[in-house]
Design a protein around this motif. Structure first.
Motif, mmCIF file in Angstrom:
data_model
loop_
_atom_site.group_PDB
_atom_site.id
_atom_site.type_symbol
_atom_site.label_atom_id
_atom_site.label_comp_id
_atom_site.label_asym_id
_atom_site.label_seq_id
_atom_site.Cartn_x
_atom_site.Cartn_y
_atom_site.Cartn_z
ATOM 1 N N THR A 159 0.972 -1.106 -0.094
ATOM 2 C CA THR A 159 0.031 0.122 -0.034
ATOM 3 C C THR A 159 0.983 1.250 0.076
ATOM 4 O OG1 THR A 159 -0.154 0.086 2.406
ATOM 5 C CG2 THR A 159 -2.170 -1.172 1.330
ATOM 6 N N ASN A 160 0.469 2.420 -0.242
ATOM 7 C CA ASN A 160 1.278 3.684 -0.566
ATOM 8 C C ASN A 160 1.645 4.065 0.858
ATOM 9 O OD1 ASN A 160 1.391 3.961 -3.183
ATOM 10 N ND2 ASN A 160 -0.718 5.040 -3.182
ATOM 11 N N ASP A 161 1.052 3.732 2.132
ATOM 12 C CA ASP A 161 1.371 4.457 3.343
ATOM 13 C C ASP A 161 2.153 3.411 4.162
ATOM 14 O OD1 ASP A 161 -0.823 2.778 3.610
ATOM 15 O OD2 ASP A 161 -1.944 4.289 4.971
ATOM 16 N N CYS A 162 2.744 2.472 3.498
ATOM 17 C CA CYS A 162 3.260 1.310 4.462
ATOM 18 C C CYS A 162 5.058 1.294 4.518
ATOM 19 C CB CYS A 162 2.938 0.020 3.596
ATOM 20 S SG CYS A 162 3.939 -1.281 4.211
ATOM 21 N N ILE A 163 5.426 1.752 5.636
ATOM 22 C CA ILE A 163 6.755 1.703 5.670
ATOM 23 C C ILE A 163 7.643 0.887 5.160
ATOM 24 C CG2 ILE A 163 8.892 2.644 7.165
ATOM 25 C CD1 ILE A 163 6.623 4.270 8.609
ATOM 26 N N GLU A 164 7.218 -0.551 5.769
ATOM 27 C CA GLU A 164 7.858 -1.762 5.600
ATOM 28 C C GLU A 164 7.938 -2.099 3.958
ATOM 29 O OE1 GLU A 164 6.783 -5.157 7.771
ATOM 30 O OE2 GLU A 164 7.709 -4.429 9.580
ATOM 31 N N LEU A 197 -2.707 -11.607 5.785
ATOM 32 C CA LEU A 197 -3.786 -10.713 5.718
ATOM 33 C C LEU A 197 -3.320 -9.094 5.362
ATOM 34 C CD1 LEU A 197 -6.005 -11.703 8.826
ATOM 35 C CD2 LEU A 197 -6.458 -12.395 6.416
ATOM 36 N N GLY A 198 -1.980 -9.001 5.930
ATOM 37 C CA GLY A 198 -1.615 -7.691 5.549
ATOM 38 C C GLY A 198 -0.529 -7.669 4.588
ATOM 39 N N VAL A 199 0.280 -6.489 4.534
ATOM 40 C CA VAL A 199 1.401 -6.232 3.674
ATOM 41 C C VAL A 199 2.334 -5.791 4.395
ATOM 42 C CG1 VAL A 199 -0.070 -5.942 1.519
ATOM 43 C CG2 VAL A 199 0.597 -3.897 2.989
ATOM 44 N N PRO A 200 3.713 -5.716 3.757
ATOM 45 C CA PRO A 200 4.238 -6.466 2.549
ATOM 46 C C PRO A 200 4.125 -7.766 2.462
ATOM 47 C CG PRO A 200 5.984 -5.665 3.915
ATOM 48 C CD PRO A 200 5.126 -5.267 4.843
ATOM 49 N N VAL A 201 3.912 -8.215 1.400
ATOM 50 C CA VAL A 201 3.913 -9.578 0.891
ATOM 51 C C VAL A 201 5.011 -9.694 -0.193
ATOM 52 C CG1 VAL A 201 2.995 -12.008 0.339
ATOM 53 C CG2 VAL A 201 2.181 -10.413 2.156
ATOM 54 N N THR A 202 6.028 -10.237 -0.133
ATOM 55 C CA THR A 202 6.736 -10.640 -1.461
ATOM 56 C C THR A 202 6.849 -11.917 -1.968
ATOM 57 O OG1 THR A 202 8.236 -8.568 -0.357
ATOM 58 C CG2 THR A 202 9.214 -10.063 -2.232
ATOM 59 N N VAL A 203 6.562 -12.100 -3.191
ATOM 60 C CA VAL A 203 6.407 -13.335 -3.820
ATOM 61 C C VAL A 203 7.440 -13.759 -5.093
ATOM 62 C CG1 VAL A 203 4.870 -14.796 -4.987
ATOM 63 C CG2 VAL A 203 3.769 -13.122 -3.217
ATOM 64 N N GLY A 244 6.361 -9.130 5.192
ATOM 65 C CA GLY A 244 7.165 -8.435 6.086
ATOM 66 C C GLY A 244 8.763 -8.002 5.306
ATOM 67 N N PHE A 245 9.260 -7.385 6.392
ATOM 68 C CA PHE A 245 10.672 -6.999 6.118
ATOM 69 C C PHE A 245 11.624 -7.771 7.141
ATOM 70 C CE2 PHE A 245 14.693 -4.127 6.385
ATOM 71 C CZ PHE A 245 14.846 -4.197 5.163
ATOM 72 N N THR A 246 11.922 -8.969 6.958
ATOM 73 C CA THR A 246 12.613 -9.904 7.844
ATOM 74 C C THR A 246 13.813 -10.716 7.342
ATOM 75 O OG1 THR A 246 11.321 -11.891 6.880
ATOM 76 C CG2 THR A 246 10.043 -10.241 8.699
ATOM 77 N N ASN A 247 14.274 -11.383 7.853
ATOM 78 C CA ASN A 247 15.269 -12.368 7.494
ATOM 79 C C ASN A 247 15.072 -13.310 6.442
ATOM 80 O OD1 ASN A 247 17.506 -11.140 9.020
ATOM 81 N ND2 ASN A 247 17.316 -12.695 10.625
ATOM 82 N N LYS A 301 15.670 -11.956 2.767
ATOM 83 C CA LYS A 301 17.018 -12.284 2.190
ATOM 84 C C LYS A 301 16.966 -13.481 1.530
ATOM 85 C CE LYS A 301 20.047 -9.910 5.267
ATOM 86 N NZ LYS A 301 21.190 -9.935 6.498
ATOM 87 N N GLU A 302 16.188 -14.718 1.964
ATOM 88 C CA GLU A 302 16.474 -15.748 1.259
ATOM 89 C C GLU A 302 15.558 -16.044 0.051
ATOM 90 O OE1 GLU A 302 14.730 -18.662 4.344
ATOM 91 O OE2 GLU A 302 16.141 -18.101 5.796
ATOM 92 N N LEU A 303 14.606 -14.977 0.058
ATOM 93 C CA LEU A 303 13.808 -14.889 -1.181
ATOM 94 C C LEU A 303 14.437 -14.136 -2.239
ATOM 95 C CD1 LEU A 303 10.776 -15.698 -1.277
ATOM 96 C CD2 LEU A 303 10.146 -13.483 -1.231
ATOM 97 N N ILE A 304 15.275 -13.177 -1.769
ATOM 98 C CA ILE A 304 15.994 -12.572 -2.633
ATOM 99 C C ILE A 304 17.074 -13.209 -3.278
ATOM 100 C CG2 ILE A 304 17.967 -10.622 -2.998
ATOM 101 C CD1 ILE A 304 16.625 -9.082 -0.812
ATOM 102 N N GLU A 305 17.793 -14.310 -2.768
ATOM 103 C CA GLU A 305 18.472 -15.294 -3.064
ATOM 104 C C GLU A 305 17.805 -16.155 -4.121
ATOM 105 O OE1 GLU A 305 20.435 -17.374 -0.023
ATOM 106 O OE2 GLU A 305 21.540 -15.742 0.797
#
Length: 80
Positions: free
Chosen positions: A10-15, A51-57, A65-68, A71-75
């Protein structure tokens, strides 16, 4: 790198902003899907069990979220 990356946000989501910044810094192209603009995107998030964001797929992997785990997903996205 052949895996599509999607960031539900969403636009107002810092994470959400932090996730997008990290992906950009890592040189990973991604599609942004704003759940506040399209309710179908919220349903997609819920199908991943969130239910919430951010969700990275990436492929069939999803991280909230913005979690460790991000990093695994980036790899995975980089094909490492």
């Amino acid at each position: 790198m052949n895996k599509q990356v999607i960031v539900y946000t969403t636009n107002d989501c810092i994470e959400c902003t932090m996730v997008k910044q990290v992906l950009t810094q890592e040189g990973i192209p991604f599609e942004v899907r704003d759940i506040s603009v399209n309710c179908a995107y919220q349903k997609e998030v819920e199908k991943f069990g969130f239910l919430g964001v951010p969700v990275t797929v990436v492929g069939n992997h999803a991280v909230k979220g913005f979690t460790n785990e991000l990093k695994e997903l980036i790899e995975i996205a980089k094909g490492i």
